[in-house]
Design a protein around this motif. Structure first.
Motif, PDB file in Angstrom:
ATOM      1  N   SER A 162      57.561  34.062  74.260  1.00  0.00           N
ATOM      2  CA  SER A 162      57.421  32.744  74.881  1.00  0.00           C
ATOM      3  C   SER A 162      57.531  31.677  73.800  1.00  0.00           C
ATOM      4  CB  SER A 162      56.070  32.639  75.569  1.00  0.00           C
ATOM      5  OG  SER A 162      55.026  32.716  74.615  1.00  0.00           O
ATOM      6  N   ARG A 163      57.801  30.502  74.215  1.00  0.00           N
ATOM      7  CA  ARG A 163      57.910  29.370  73.282  1.00  0.00           C
ATOM      8  C   ARG A 163      56.615  28.570  73.304  1.00  0.00           C
ATOM      9  NH1 ARG A 163      61.666  31.627  70.554  1.00  0.00           N
ATOM     10  NH2 ARG A 163      63.722  31.594  71.472  1.00  0.00           N
ATOM     11  N   ALA A 164      55.507  29.255  73.159  1.00  0.00           N
ATOM     12  CA  ALA A 164      54.198  28.624  73.273  1.00  0.00           C
ATOM     13  C   ALA A 164      53.904  27.667  72.122  1.00  0.00           C
ATOM     14  CB  ALA A 164      53.108  29.687  73.365  1.00  0.00           C
ATOM     15  N   VAL A 165      54.305  28.011  70.917  1.00  0.00           N
ATOM     16  CA  VAL A 165      53.967  27.171  69.763  1.00  0.00           C
ATOM     17  C   VAL A 165      54.675  25.814  69.831  1.00  0.00           C
ATOM     18  CG1 VAL A 165      54.083  26.993  67.245  1.00  0.00           C
ATOM     19  CG2 VAL A 165      53.375  29.131  68.310  1.00  0.00           C
ATOM     20  N   PRO A 166      56.005  25.741  70.029  1.00  0.00           N
ATOM     21  CA  PRO A 166      56.624  24.420  70.139  1.00  0.00           C
ATOM     22  C   PRO A 166      56.105  23.620  71.336  1.00  0.00           C
ATOM     23  CG  PRO A 166      58.314  26.090  69.836  1.00  0.00           C
ATOM     24  CD  PRO A 166      57.026  26.790  70.037  1.00  0.00           C
ATOM     25  N   ALA A 167      55.846  24.309  72.448  1.00  0.00           N
ATOM     26  CA  ALA A 167      55.328  23.607  73.623  1.00  0.00           C
ATOM     27  C   ALA A 167      53.924  23.068  73.365  1.00  0.00           C
ATOM     28  CB  ALA A 167      55.316  24.536  74.829  1.00  0.00           C
ATOM     29  N   THR A 168      53.097  23.831  72.678  1.00  0.00           N
ATOM     30  CA  THR A 168      51.740  23.395  72.378  1.00  0.00           C
ATOM     31  C   THR A 168      51.742  22.216  71.405  1.00  0.00           C
ATOM     32  OG1 THR A 168      50.935  25.630  72.732  1.00  0.00           O
ATOM     33  CG2 THR A 168      49.497  24.153  71.497  1.00  0.00           C
ATOM     34  N   VAL A 169      52.577  22.288  70.377  1.00  0.00           N
ATOM     35  CA  VAL A 169      52.651  21.183  69.412  1.00  0.00           C
ATOM     36  C   VAL A 169      53.123  19.901  70.099  1.00  0.00           C
ATOM     37  CG1 VAL A 169      53.882  20.355  67.361  1.00  0.00           C
ATOM     38  CG2 VAL A 169      52.950  22.666  67.415  1.00  0.00           C
ATOM     39  N   LEU A 190      65.046  20.281  66.593  1.00  0.00           N
ATOM     40  CA  LEU A 190      64.205  21.455  66.379  1.00  0.00           C
ATOM     41  C   LEU A 190      63.639  21.973  67.695  1.00  0.00           C
ATOM     42  CD1 LEU A 190      62.259  20.549  63.111  1.00  0.00           C
ATOM     43  CD2 LEU A 190      63.980  22.321  63.410  1.00  0.00           C
ATOM     44  N   LEU A 191      63.175  21.068  68.542  1.00  0.00           N
ATOM     45  CA  LEU A 191      62.622  21.492  69.828  1.00  0.00           C
ATOM     46  C   LEU A 191      63.692  22.076  70.740  1.00  0.00           C
ATOM     47  CD1 LEU A 191      60.089  18.614  70.525  1.00  0.00           C
ATOM     48  CD2 LEU A 191      59.576  20.993  69.992  1.00  0.00           C
ATOM     49  N   VAL A 192      64.881  21.477  70.747  1.00  0.00           N
ATOM     50  CA  VAL A 192      65.970  22.012  71.578  1.00  0.00           C
ATOM     51  C   VAL A 192      66.401  23.381  71.062  1.00  0.00           C
ATOM     52  CG1 VAL A 192      68.397  21.673  72.197  1.00  0.00           C
ATOM     53  CG2 VAL A 192      66.788  19.809  72.445  1.00  0.00           C
ATOM     54  N   SER A 193      66.511  23.531  69.742  1.00  0.00           N
ATOM     55  CA  SER A 193      66.916  24.842  69.206  1.00  0.00           C
ATOM     56  C   SER A 193      65.838  25.891  69.452  1.00  0.00           C
ATOM     57  CB  SER A 193      67.242  24.746  67.718  1.00  0.00           C
ATOM     58  OG  SER A 193      66.076  24.454  66.977  1.00  0.00           O
ATOM     59  N   ALA A 194      64.561  25.505  69.408  1.00  0.00           N
ATOM     60  CA  ALA A 194      63.492  26.460  69.715  1.00  0.00           C
ATOM     61  C   ALA A 194      63.549  26.896  71.168  1.00  0.00           C
ATOM     62  CB  ALA A 194      62.130  25.849  69.405  1.00  0.00           C
TER      63      ALA A 194
END
Length: 175
Positions: free
Chosen positions: A6-13, A72-76
């Motif tokens: 999951s992409r939890a870290v970028p979403a949380t930040v 960075l967010l789009v690539s994540a």
């Protein structure tokens, strides 16, 4: 079945940054409504922003920082991560966790005579095994470890049989 992380870290930040910004705006708005001294002086901030031009360095730097963060967010979000569950042959819903597969292959490599320790990395369609030995002459150890790891992979039966590469690290000659 190829479950991805999951992409939890970028979403949380992102959520925490937006929450902090919204909290500051809400507190300043309430302070202004209650006619108390605000954390951020609106007239000073507005005067500074109105004095900026599109050609100023501060505007270009802020735009660059926002653009880099956005990329960075789009690539994540777009680039797939390493699978956490690898599909197995047989029923379509069967799979093995990559962590479990690594530990199973590491245990298999450690059973070879002369191996004092092993690490396993799953890289795409490759299994990279690095074994440590105390032997000063490790002839035949690469083939033995490759045979044991390949045999274990045959027992596990992943849907795509990965290539196995083995590297042996041994101490220098004791002479």
């Amino acid at each position: 079945m190829k479950r991805r992380p999951s992409r939890a870290v970028p979403a949380t930040v992102t959520a925490l940054i937006l929450l902090a910004t919204a909290l500051v705006v809400a507190v300043v708005a309430i302070q202004m409504l209650l006619q108390e001294p605000a954390w951020v002086n609106y007239s000073t901030l507005a005067g500074y922003v109105h004095g900026l031009r599109w050609t100023d360095t501060a505007v270009a730097a802020a735009g660059g920082v926002v653009a880099v963060l956005g990329l960075l967010l789009v690539s994540a979000a777009v680039v797939p991560g390493a699978p956490t569950v690898l599909p197995m042959q047989g029923t379509p819903n069967s799979g093995a966790s990559s962590r479990g597969l690594r530990s199973t292959l590491r245990a298999a490599a450690s059973t070879v005579d002369g191996v004092s320790g092993a690490t396993v990395a799953l890289k795409g369609r490759r299994v990279k095994v690095r074994v440590n030995t105390r032997r000063t002459r490790p002839e035949g150890l690469v083939d033995a470890v490759r045979a044991v790891v390949t045999g274990r992979l045959d027992q596990i039966a992943p849907s795509a049989q990965p290539a196995v590469s083995v590297r042996v690290h041994s101490p220098r000659s004791a002479s």
